[in-house]
Design a protein around this motif. Structure first.
Motif, PDB file in Angstrom:
ATOM      1  N   GLN A  64     -14.541   7.008   1.392  1.00 39.14           N
ATOM      2  CA  GLN A  64     -14.338   5.618   0.949  1.00 39.14           C
ATOM      3  C   GLN A  64     -13.013   5.055   1.453  1.00 39.14           C
ATOM      4  OE1 GLN A  64     -14.820   5.866  -3.331  1.00 39.14           O
ATOM      5  NE2 GLN A  64     -16.248   7.539  -3.015  1.00 39.14           N
ATOM      6  N   GLY A  65     -12.616   5.478   2.638  1.00 38.24           N
ATOM      7  CA  GLY A  65     -11.377   4.958   3.199  1.00 38.24           C
ATOM      8  C   GLY A  65     -10.225   5.915   2.972  1.00 38.24           C
ATOM      9  N   ASN A  66      -9.009   5.471   3.189  1.00 38.85           N
ATOM     10  CA  ASN A  66      -7.832   6.313   3.014  1.00 38.85           C
ATOM     11  C   ASN A  66      -7.619   6.611   1.538  1.00 38.85           C
ATOM     12  OD1 ASN A  66      -7.424   6.282   5.708  1.00 38.85           O
ATOM     13  ND2 ASN A  66      -5.479   5.191   5.668  1.00 38.85           N
ATOM     14  N   PRO A  67      -7.640   7.866   1.126  1.00 38.73           N
ATOM     15  CA  PRO A  67      -7.427   8.180  -0.290  1.00 38.73           C
ATOM     16  C   PRO A  67      -5.959   8.079  -0.652  1.00 38.73           C
ATOM     17  CG  PRO A  67      -7.647  10.204   0.959  1.00 38.73           C
ATOM     18  CD  PRO A  67      -7.862   9.084   1.932  1.00 38.73           C
ATOM     19  N   VAL A  68      -5.677   7.850  -1.941  1.00 38.19           N
ATOM     20  CA  VAL A  68      -4.312   7.794  -2.437  1.00 38.19           C
ATOM     21  C   VAL A  68      -4.311   8.400  -3.834  1.00 38.19           C
ATOM     22  CG1 VAL A  68      -4.624   5.481  -3.394  1.00 38.19           C
ATOM     23  CG2 VAL A  68      -2.323   6.285  -2.848  1.00 38.19           C
ATOM     24  N   LEU A  69      -3.247   9.091  -4.153  1.00 37.66           N
ATOM     25  CA  LEU A  69      -3.133   9.678  -5.484  1.00 37.66           C
ATOM     26  C   LEU A  69      -2.806   8.593  -6.494  1.00 37.66           C
ATOM     27  CD1 LEU A  69      -1.081  12.891  -4.635  1.00 37.66           C
ATOM     28  CD2 LEU A  69      -3.545  12.722  -5.030  1.00 37.66           C
ATOM     29  N   ALA A  70      -3.243   8.784  -7.722  1.00 41.29           N
ATOM     30  CA  ALA A  70      -2.956   7.813  -8.774  1.00 41.29           C
ATOM     31  C   ALA A  70      -1.461   7.752  -9.033  1.00 41.29           C
ATOM     32  CB  ALA A  70      -3.716   8.203 -10.047  1.00 41.29           C
ATOM     33  N   GLY A  71      -0.992   6.555  -9.388  1.00 36.30           N
ATOM     34  CA  GLY A  71       0.422   6.382  -9.690  1.00 36.30           C
ATOM     35  C   GLY A  71       0.908   4.991  -9.343  1.00 36.30           C
ATOM     36  N   ASN A  72       2.192   4.721  -9.585  1.00 34.37           N
ATOM     37  CA  ASN A  72       2.814   3.442  -9.266  1.00 34.37           C
ATOM     38  C   ASN A  72       3.388   3.482  -7.856  1.00 34.37           C
ATOM     39  OD1 ASN A  72       2.724   1.614 -11.667  1.00 34.37           O
ATOM     40  ND2 ASN A  72       3.618   3.404 -12.654  1.00 34.37           N
ATOM     41  N   TYR A  73       3.107   2.435  -7.082  1.00 36.68           N
ATOM     42  CA  TYR A  73       3.601   2.355  -5.709  1.00 36.68           C
ATOM     43  C   TYR A  73       4.187   0.966  -5.467  1.00 36.68           C
ATOM     44  CZ  TYR A  73       0.704   6.508  -4.800  1.00 36.68           C
ATOM     45  OH  TYR A  73       0.144   7.750  -4.833  1.00 36.68           O
ATOM     46  N   ILE A 112     -14.026 -11.055  -6.990  1.00 40.18           N
ATOM     47  CA  ILE A 112     -14.643 -11.755  -5.848  1.00 40.18           C
ATOM     48  C   ILE A 112     -15.547 -10.740  -5.151  1.00 40.18           C
ATOM     49  CG2 ILE A 112     -14.207 -13.064  -3.739  1.00 40.18           C
ATOM     50  CD1 ILE A 112     -11.344 -13.528  -4.812  1.00 40.18           C
ATOM     51  N   PRO A 113     -16.862 -10.802  -5.377  1.00 40.79           N
ATOM     52  CA  PRO A 113     -17.766  -9.763  -4.872  1.00 40.79           C
ATOM     53  C   PRO A 113     -17.654  -9.509  -3.367  1.00 40.79           C
ATOM     54  CG  PRO A 113     -18.904 -11.210  -6.399  1.00 40.79           C
ATOM     55  CD  PRO A 113     -17.571 -11.817  -6.160  1.00 40.79           C
ATOM     56  N   SER A 114     -17.340 -10.508  -2.576  1.00 44.55           N
ATOM     57  CA  SER A 114     -17.273 -10.329  -1.129  1.00 44.55           C
ATOM     58  C   SER A 114     -15.887  -9.917  -0.644  1.00 44.55           C
ATOM     59  CB  SER A 114     -17.691 -11.623  -0.422  1.00 44.55           C
ATOM     60  OG  SER A 114     -17.014 -12.739  -0.973  1.00 44.55           O
ATOM     61  N   ALA A 115     -14.964  -9.655  -1.568  1.00 46.23           N
ATOM     62  CA  ALA A 115     -13.612  -9.224  -1.197  1.00 46.23           C
ATOM     63  C   ALA A 115     -13.553  -7.707  -1.151  1.00 46.23           C
ATOM     64  CB  ALA A 115     -12.591  -9.771  -2.191  1.00 46.23           C
ATOM     65  N   SER A 116     -12.510  -7.202  -0.495  1.00 45.11           N
ATOM     66  CA  SER A 116     -12.338  -5.753  -0.395  1.00 45.11           C
ATOM     67  C   SER A 116     -10.850  -5.439  -0.288  1.00 45.11           C
ATOM     68  CB  SER A 116     -13.077  -5.191   0.824  1.00 45.11           C
ATOM     69  OG  SER A 116     -12.556  -5.734   2.032  1.00 45.11           O
ATOM     70  N   SER A 117     -10.520  -4.166  -0.502  1.00 43.65           N
ATOM     71  CA  SER A 117      -9.127  -3.728  -0.429  1.00 43.65           C
ATOM     72  C   SER A 117      -9.063  -2.375   0.268  1.00 43.65           C
ATOM     73  CB  SER A 117      -8.511  -3.629  -1.824  1.00 43.65           C
ATOM     74  OG  SER A 117      -9.214  -2.674  -2.606  1.00 43.65           O
ATOM     75  N   ARG A 118      -7.918  -2.113   0.878  1.00 40.78           N
ATOM     76  CA  ARG A 118      -7.710  -0.849   1.576  1.00 40.78           C
ATOM     77  C   ARG A 118      -6.238  -0.471   1.467  1.00 40.78           C
ATOM     78  NH1 ARG A 118      -6.079   1.077   6.593  1.00 40.78           N
ATOM     79  NH2 ARG A 118      -7.178   2.939   7.330  1.00 40.78           N
ATOM     80  N   MET A 119      -5.980   0.723   0.991  1.00 37.14           N
ATOM     81  CA  MET A 119      -4.621   1.207   0.826  1.00 37.14           C
ATOM     82  C   MET A 119      -4.286   2.188   1.944  1.00 37.14           C
ATOM     83  SD  MET A 119      -1.748   1.425  -0.773  1.00 37.14           S
ATOM     84  CE  MET A 119      -0.421   2.545  -1.203  1.00 37.14           C
ATOM     85  N   ASN A 120      -3.237   1.895   2.694  1.00 38.06           N
ATOM     86  CA  ASN A 120      -2.733   2.796   3.720  1.00 38.06           C
ATOM     87  C   ASN A 120      -1.556   3.540   3.120  1.00 38.06           C
ATOM     88  OD1 ASN A 120      -1.470   4.027   5.940  1.00 38.06           O
ATOM     89  ND2 ASN A 120      -2.167   2.421   7.337  1.00 38.06           N
ATOM     90  N   GLY A 121      -1.817   4.737   2.631  1.00 38.31           N
ATOM     91  CA  GLY A 121      -0.799   5.489   1.919  1.00 38.31           C
ATOM     92  C   GLY A 121       0.371   5.900   2.782  1.00 38.31           C
ATOM     93  N   SER A 122       0.149   6.161   4.080  1.00 34.59           N
ATOM     94  CA  SER A 122       1.240   6.610   4.948  1.00 34.59           C
ATOM     95  C   SER A 122       2.251   5.515   5.204  1.00 34.59           C
ATOM     96  CB  SER A 122       0.672   7.115   6.278  1.00 34.59           C
ATOM     97  OG  SER A 122       0.002   6.070   6.958  1.00 34.59           O
ATOM     98  N   GLU A 123       1.819   4.240   5.194  1.00 32.36           N
ATOM     99  CA  GLU A 123       2.726   3.122   5.440  1.00 32.36           C
ATOM    100  C   GLU A 123       2.962   2.280   4.190  1.00 32.36           C
ATOM    101  OE1 GLU A 123       1.418   0.764   8.682  1.00 32.36           O
ATOM    102  OE2 GLU A 123       1.304   2.432  10.088  1.00 32.36           O
ATOM    103  N   LEU A 124       2.356   2.689   3.045  1.00 27.55           N
ATOM    104  CA  LEU A 124       2.434   1.915   1.800  1.00 27.55           C
ATOM    105  C   LEU A 124       2.073   0.459   2.061  1.00 27.55           C
ATOM    106  CD1 LEU A 124       5.619   3.439   0.133  1.00 27.55           C
ATOM    107  CD2 LEU A 124       3.224   3.898  -0.403  1.00 27.55           C
ATOM    108  N   ARG A 125       0.976   0.276   2.763  1.00 29.55           N
ATOM    109  CA  ARG A 125       0.477  -1.046   3.127  1.00 29.55           C
ATOM    110  C   ARG A 125      -0.856  -1.258   2.425  1.00 29.55           C
ATOM    111  NH1 ARG A 125       0.819  -4.224   8.488  1.00 29.55           N
ATOM    112  NH2 ARG A 125      -1.054  -5.516   8.486  1.00 29.55           N
TER     113      ARG A 125
END
Length: 837
Positions: free
Chosen positions: A66-75, A136-149
């Motif tokens: 499901q894309g780049n995984p990230v551990l739970a927590g505050n970033y 927004i059903p047609s919206a999406s998100s992606r977390m790049n953990g290596s760059e915090l983007r």
């Protein structure tokens, strides 16, 4: 094979490798097939474990589907909406749903800060917190953990319509509480006719930023051969920006805006608009383009046959109001390409003068205070108000007034864009009290006409033609103050030189390709009580042949006494390249004589530069000049020397700034204004890419001396000079500072040496590839690489590590290490062996 149209599913054969503790995947497509799903069903990639070497079959890879995984927590992440930076935010990421997807949930306030038009989404509870796709059903998100983007994709229909280049004021950074002292010190020794004199000059610019307020002080100190030492305060003021009204409040000693009346110094208070707070596409003048599309269409805007704008529009009326300013003129060609291939075309006249602003925009300044002029014995209080407004594509209106006890002036004008050019006309009426016995007054008018036009057929740009005529009774505010002061002191006013008329011209002519360009600039001024006039004009030609740049120019000057000062110049210049060192050489022939100069850099980063020249003015009179400049992370130092017949000169110049903040003092190699304090702990020597020769100092700081206010600035760092035991978590961040702010950007670092542990289970089996590794404090420090090797970064000389590839006891083991007898590999890793039990 029947493939449903609604959605599809990809099956990938994936090979994994591990680099620096992070998992990267490279995929080869082996099969594409479709499954019946609904349009809202997410599309996941499936990983075939049989293609992976090692015990990876026991690793749960669902997180990677499901894309780049990230551990739970505050970033603290850099948030991008449709590729546009929205600032840095602190978001909480936690698992959602049966698949335990790690995501951030948004509340209504956070959506508003991202520019979402909440009127177009369903809001059941003001306090509810939902994933972006639930809002927004047609919206999406992606977390790049290596760059915090954190990248968000939101359909344009759900966003507020903002101009291109818009940066939300909510993300503007007022900076930290700090102070600075900028300096430019020049000391030179002159020897002429067997006499030696030493003169020194120091320019100072000091400031303190506190709670969004900015205190500034500018001064000059001089020392003339030890005989005369002076310290002159130029101005001191306090200011603060107010983004809600795009304005700046200034209290203290400053200068009037100079938009409609001549600028002068004052002591008092001023509130003025600041166009820098507007998006780039809203500054300057550009027309609004309106049209009607019959279908989904593409609209193209060209100027001088160059594409300057393109957008997709829906059927119906459309408006383009965010064009970038493109100079003073050039008709715009608009093309509408309909879905059925039909094409519509029309032209929009475009010509501009300095007084024009965009339709619907305004510019103002209100100043209340006392005239600041050290030459006046009696200084008047005054009020100055100016206002400009773009009424439509073709008309800008403006007005202003100066009111004081002994002087009043009123100005009214307009700027008009026409097919034959842009014209601005204004008239100023003044009423001046003159202390000549019984109270008397002088009244008069001043008229100004400006014109600008770009003739596309001949590629001629008449950027400015202005004529001003003032009647004998007209006084400008500064002339009035000086005249009144002279009369009070019984001095003659015949040498003040009140201007009667002035004509200015600036003409640029681009010739056909390869033929270069011509320019003409000139000014002619006349004054009351003097029949003479001063004239100054220049004519020049520029061109380039391969690497050779050449220019020919002539300057003619006639002063008020009729004395002529005419000069001509022929300049040839060419860049040279010696290995990695750039050099340029130029030669100038003029009526002064000949001059040959060489300029270049002695280092690849251009931190060390030199300049040398030889001049021959004839009559056996030859002189030489040389300078060497070094730009260090702390200051910019230059040595220079000159020698000629009967004189020698040498000097030293130091330029830089000291910035005081809560953690100490940092240095800048330049005088500073809107600056950024960069913090990167233990990253000594890392290069800052924003300016030449700037590096992280031994205390972990660097000062970027200037960035663009209210605009996106990428602050980036090059980690190649950092020691092997320091790792940067990111190498670039974006920032939009207030003008004059001292912003702080921190690049988080992780200290410790890279350690490679060769390990197997107590049964001699290889550890599963990709298994996560935690230290004795429960912190994630690395992962298992290929060949059953554990790669971590640590500061501990000994520790017990937990290797985990599942939740059961059979899917975990511990390995201990000590670095008493370690070997360092060729790539810089320390290597140990240990059994995982």
């Amino acid at each position: 094979m029947n493939i449903p149209k609604n959605s599809f599913k990809l099956k990938l054969l994936t090979h994994c490798c591990l680099l620096s503790g992070a998992i990267y995947t490279s995929s080869s497509l082996v099969m594409v097939y479709a499954e019946e799903t609904t349009s809202t069903t997410p599309v996941y990639a499936e990983f075939e474990k049989v293609a992976l070497v090692g015990g990876v079959k026991e690793i749960d890879l669902t997180a990677f589907t499901q894309g780049n995984p990230v551990l739970a927590g505050n970033y603290t992440v850099s948030v991008y909406v449709n590729g546009e930076w929205q600032g840095e935010r602190e978001y909480d990421f936690k698992p959602f749903g049966p698949d335990k997807i790690i995501e951030h949930c948004f509340n209504l306030k956070q959506l508003l800060s991202l520019g979402v038009d909440i009127s177009k989404i369903q809001v059941k509870d003001q306090q509810q917190c939902l994933q972006l796709a639930e809002w927004i059903p047609s919206a999406s998100s992606r977390m790049n953990g290596s760059e915090l983007r954190y990248e968000l994709s939101i359909p344009q229909a759900f966003l507020k319509q903002n101009a291109r280049g818009y940066v939300p004021p909510e993300v503007w950074d007022r900076g930290i509480n700090a102070g600075f002292l900028s300096y430019n010190l020049n000391t030179q020794q002159n020897r002429e006719n067997h006499q030696t004199k030493t003169n020194s000059y120091l320019s100072l610019n000091a400031g303190i930023n506190f709670a969004g307020w900015q205190l500034r002080h500018n001064a000059i100190a001089t020392d003339l051969d030890g005989e005369k030492t002076e310290y002159e305060s130029l101005n001191t003021y306090l200011q603060r920006a107010f983004p809600s009204i795009h304005s700046v409040l200034t209290v203290g000693e400053s200068y009037t805006s100079g938009e409609l009346f001549d600028s002068f110094g004052f002591t008092g208070v001023q509130l003025r608009s600041d166009d820098r707070m507007l998006p780039e596409t809203q500054t300057g003048y550009a027309p609004i383009i309106r049209g009607v599309a019959q279908s989904n269409a593409i609209v193209e805007v060209r100027q001088n046959n160059q594409m300057i704008y393109q957008m997709s529009v829906a059927p119906g009326e459309f408006v383009i109001n965010d064009l970038y300013p493109t100079g003073y003129g050039g008709e715009m060609q608009v093309t509408i390409r309909e879905a059925n291939g039909k094409i519509q075309r029309f032209n929009v006249p475009y010509a501009s003068v300095n007084q024009m602003i965009r339709p619907g925009h305004h510019r103002y300044a209100v100043t209340l205070g006392q005239v600041r002029n050290k030459n006046l014995s009696d200084k008047d209080n005054f009020l100055e108000v100016t206002y400009q407004r773009g009424l439509n594509n073709y008309l800008t209106g403006y007005a202003g007034s100066i009111l004081s006890e002994h002087y009043q002036a009123y100005q009214l004008g307009s700027a008009i864009a026409t097919p034959i050019g842009a014209v601005a006309l204004d008239v100023t009426h003044s009423d001046t009290d003159l202390p000549t016995g019984p109270k008397s007054s002088s009244q008069g008018q001043s008229y100004k006409l400006s014109y600008s036009k770009f003739w596309q057929p001949t590629n001629t740009n008449l950027t400015l033609a202005a004529y001003r005529y003032s009647t004998s009774g007209f006084y400008g505010f500064q002339d009035a103050n000086t005249t009144q002061d002279y009369m009070r002191r019984g001095l003659s006013t015949s040498y003040i030189g009140r201007q009667k008329s002035q004509f200015q011209l600036a003409l640029n002519q681009n010739l056909k390709a390869g033929w270069g360009s011509l320019y003409v600039t000139g000014t002619r001024s006349q004054y009351w009580d003097d029949v003479r006039a001063s004239t100054d004009y220049q004519i020049g030609y520029n061109n380039v042949y391969k690497l050779l740049n050449y220019s020919l120019s002539m300057q003619k000057l006639t002063d008020m006494n009729g004395k002529k000062d005419d000069h001509y110049f022929l300049t040839l210049s060419m860049p040279l390249q010696f290995k990695r060192h750039a050099t340029s050489i130029s030669h100038t022939v003029s009526d002064y004589g000949n001059n040959t100069s060489v300029f270049g850099a002695l280092t690849e980063d251009r931190a060390l530069t030199y300049n040398a020249s030889v001049s021959d003015v004839g009559y056996n009179n030859t002189s030489g000049n040389a300078s060497l400049q070094y730009r260090s992370p702390y200051t910019t130092a230059a040595l220079y020397a000159s020698s000629g017949r009967d004189y020698q000169q040498w000097g030293v110049n130091l330029t830089g700034a000291l910035v005081g903040h809560e953690n100490g003092i940092s240095f800048s190699p330049e005088m500073v204004d809107t600056m950024v304090l960069v913090r990167a702990e233990n990253a000594k020597g890392a290069k800052i890419n924003n300016t030449v020769g700037l590096k992280i100092d031994p205390w972990g700081y660097a000062v970027i001396p200037f960035v663009t206010p209210y605009r996106m600035n990428e602050i980036s760092i090059d980690p190649r000079a950092v020691l092997d035991n320091v790792e940067l978590s990111s190498t670039s961040q974006d920032l939009a500072p207030y003008a004059g702010s001292i912003s702080r950007v921190e690049f988080k670092t992780k200290s410790g040496f890279p350690l490679l542990i060769k390990s197997k289970t107590k049964l001699g089996e290889r550890l599963p590839f990709g298994a996560t590794v935690f230290n004795s404090h429960g912190e994630l420090v690395g992962a298992v690489t290929q060949g059953s090797q554990i790669l971590i970064r640590t500061e501990a000389l000994s520790d017990s590590l937990l290797v985990k590839w599942g939740d059961s006891a059979q899917q975990q083991c511990q390995v201990s290490y000590t670095l008493a007898n370690t070997n360092q590999s060729k790539v810089g890793y320390r290597v140990v062996e240990g059994q995982c039990q």
